[in-house]
Motif scaffolding. Structure first.
Motif, short mmCIF file in Angstrom:
data_model
loop_
_atom_site.label_atom_id
_atom_site.label_comp_id
_atom_site.label_asym_id
_atom_site.label_seq_id
_atom_site.Cartn_x
_atom_site.Cartn_y
_atom_site.Cartn_z
N ASP A 161 17.09 55.61 37.67
CA ASP A 161 17.63 56.80 36.99
C ASP A 161 17.88 57.89 38.04
OD1 ASP A 161 15.16 57.84 37.58
OD2 ASP A 161 14.41 57.72 35.52
N ASP A 162 18.39 59.03 37.58
CA ASP A 162 18.74 60.08 38.55
C ASP A 162 17.51 60.59 39.31
OD1 ASP A 162 21.30 59.79 37.72
OD2 ASP A 162 21.53 61.81 36.87
N GLU A 184 27.40 51.90 38.45
CA GLU A 184 27.82 51.71 37.06
C GLU A 184 26.80 52.48 36.23
OE1 GLU A 184 29.76 47.53 35.86
OE2 GLU A 184 27.75 47.31 36.70
N ASN A 185 27.27 53.18 35.21
CA ASN A 185 26.36 53.94 34.36
C ASN A 185 25.62 52.96 33.44
OD1 ASN A 185 25.28 55.37 32.10
ND2 ASN A 185 26.55 57.13 32.65
N ARG A 222 28.88 60.42 40.44
CA ARG A 222 27.52 61.01 40.36
C ARG A 222 26.75 60.73 41.65
NH1 ARG A 222 23.44 58.51 36.94
NH2 ARG A 222 25.22 57.48 36.00
N ALA A 223 26.79 59.48 42.11
CA ALA A 223 26.06 59.14 43.34
C ALA A 223 26.60 59.96 44.52
CB ALA A 223 26.20 57.65 43.63
N ARG A 225 28.13 62.87 44.44
CA ARG A 225 27.79 64.30 44.35
C ARG A 225 26.31 64.54 44.62
NH1 ARG A 225 32.15 65.94 46.21
NH2 ARG A 225 33.95 65.85 44.84
N ILE A 226 25.45 63.62 44.17
CA ILE A 226 24.03 63.76 44.49
C ILE A 226 23.86 63.70 46.01
CG2 ILE A 226 21.77 62.63 44.32
CD1 ILE A 226 22.54 61.79 41.44
N ALA A 227 24.54 62.76 46.64
CA ALA A 227 24.45 62.63 48.10
C ALA A 227 24.97 63.88 48.79
CB ALA A 227 25.23 61.40 48.55
N GLU A 228 26.02 64.45 48.22
CA GLU A 228 26.59 65.66 48.84
C GLU A 228 25.60 66.81 48.79
OE1 GLU A 228 29.66 67.66 46.69
OE2 GLU A 228 30.51 68.52 48.51
#
Ligand code: URP
Ligand code: ZN
Ligand code: ZN
Length: 485
Positions: A161-162, A184-185, A222-223, A225-228
């Motif tokens: 999960d996030d 994949e969500n 999402r991945a 942007r989280i990494a960014e």
């Protein structure tokens, strides 16, 4: 014994030159014109290209998954790879949730000892606590692991999960490691699978319906942007659709360090396979992300040619027909995975170079050099230069191969490319100076393959942190206001 490869065109990601290649022991000793070496075995490469052995950065040999175990093991899989010109794989140690990640890594190292060609391991993060945090450090420091995998799908199994993603990405940043993701969500997939199944769609055609491109695009974005936000580089595996490619392209154009892979099969096979009236044939293609409508293939080729996608892989994860039939009554139970480790280089040459989409040097970039650079194995792997490992392929651009499960070397009873003819294939494959494949014969030996250490890239990632420093949080100094009554 020395080996002299004479009369070919040596292709690296940088250039193409008419040159001979001298191999002494396990390494390349010289590349140049008219080389001689008394007593050396001479391999005639006239009319052929001489290329670095392929690197497949995404395989799953003997993976325990979805209630069964992948049929291809590290020996058979690396042997089949050699028949197709691939001399290094990066596989995945995938711990069960709550299992020590170090213990899982050691289990996979044990399984991989029988490999016929070189291998390395990404380690998956499937859960989180302080011990995982600690063991990520041990894996980087003592075991040459510089990449951690995150499955954003496979709910109730290995899904992150996030919260886990954020914890793991932050730790990877501290270590100078690379985060890789299966985008994949998983929540959406779970919901869609249930709805589709309850509507009475139980066959393999339900598989792509439950994993539409939006599900992949959302997770990819999402991945990224989280990494960014966390200032860590990210590598997206098996991008299959326009939606993910757009997220990657946008981020790369913004200057974010995002790397991305495409599978050979997603470039040439479309989703019509799921409507095959033969259940077995449709089920053979059940993998995630699924095959997509044709327009996605065209976009992926452009993404590869434009450098938005840097690597090609296979996600080689073989389940034979009886294993696939675990899902006869319910597509959700069909083990996900397909073959390809033997086929990738031929597919990329035939559909990439022969069509003019890729130059021979670009072919080398996307089949070996870029993976070697991204995962820090370069120039040991991914090029032909003095001091590099003698992983060398004499590539015959006119060698014809009609792919079939009857003749392939992969340990699986079907082939997703069945009946396709590829022009271009490995005539001779050498791994650290040992001939593994010649005259259509495999000469592989259990245990010839060695583990490849991949140290972290701390100074490189520090540059990313510096770039992000402009956005560092700053405190606003202000007087406390009078309390409102
Ligand atoms: O369907 C697939 N891709 N199986 C292997 C596991 C994974 O998702 O990479
Ligand atoms: Zn995956
Ligand atoms: Zn995979």
């Amino acid at each position: 014994m020395s080996i002299l490869i004479k009369g070919g065109t040596v292709v690296t990601a940088e250039n193409e030159t008419r040159a001979d290649v001298l191999i002494e022991g396990e390494v390349v000793a010289a590349v140049g014109k008219d080389l001689s070496s008394p007593g050396a075995r001479v391999i005639d490469a006239s009319g052929a290209y001489v290329i670095p052995g392929g690197i497949d950065p995404h395989t799953h040999m003997q993976l325990p998954f979805m209630g069964t175990v992948a049929s291809e093991d590290f020996f058979t899989g690396t042997s089949a790879a050699a028949a197709g010109g691939t001399t290094t794989i990066i596989d995945f140690a995938i711990p069960n949730p709550k299992q020590s990640i170090l213990e899982a890594y050691k289990t996979w190292r044990g399984w991989a000892e029988k490999s016929a060609a070189d291998y390395s391991l990404h380690v998956a993060i499937t859960w989180w606590d302080d011990s995982v945090q600690e063991e990520m450090g041990i894996l980087c420091r003592d075991h040459g692991v510089n990449s951690f995998k995150h499955f954003m799908a496979y709910k109730n199994s290995i899904m992150c999960d996030d919260e886990i993603l954020i914890s793991s990405f932050s730790r990877a940043r501290e270590l100078g490691a690379l985060c890789t993701v299966h985008a994949e969500n998983g929540e959406l997939v779970f919901r869609l699978q249930k709805e589709i199944f309850e509507r009475g769609i139980t066959g393999p055609e339900g598989h792509p319906m439950s994993r539409p491109p939006e599900v992949e695009g959302e997770a990819a974005n999402r991945a990224i942007r989280i990494a960014e936000v966390l200032g860590v580089p990210v590598y997206l595996v098996h991008n299959s659709c326009i939606d993910a490619l757009e997220a990657i392209t946008r981020a790369r154009l913004e200057g974010q360090r995002v790397f991305a892979e495409v599978l050979a099969q997603h470039l040439v096979i479309d989703d019509s396979v799921y409507r095959d009236p033969d259940w077995n044939k449709a089920a053979h293609h059940v993998m995630s992300p699924p095959f997509r409508p044709k327009e996605h293939q065209a976009a992926l080729w452009k993404g590869l040619a434009a450098g938005m996608l840097q690597t090609t892989a296979t996600d080689h994860c073989c389940f034979c027909t009886p294993q696939k039939q675990a899902g006869l009554d319910d597509f959700r139970k069909i083990p996900n995975g397909t073959n390809g480790v033997e086929d990738r280089m031929g597919v990329l040459w035939h559909h990439g170079v022969r069509t003019g989409r890729l130059t021979p040097s670009e072919f080398v970039a996307v089949t070996s050099a870029n993976a070697a650079k991204i995962f820090n194995m370069y120039p040991k792997k991914g090029t032909i230069a003095p001091g590099s490992d003698a992983d060398v392929v004499v590539w015959d651009p006119n060698k014809s191969r009609t792919i079939s499960a009857k003749t392939h070397h992969q340990k699986i009873d079907f082939n997703i490319y069945e009946g396709m003819t590829m022009l271009g294939n490995a005539a001779v494959t050498l791994s650290r100076g040992k001939v593994l494949w010649e005259k259509d014969q495999l000469m592989t030996e259990k245990g010839h393959g060695r583990y490849v250490n991949r140290p972290c890239f701390a100074p490189f990632w520090d540059a990313q942190k510096l770039r992000n420093a402009g956005a560092a949080p700053t405190r606003v100094e202000r007087k406390a206001p009078a309390r409102a009554t």
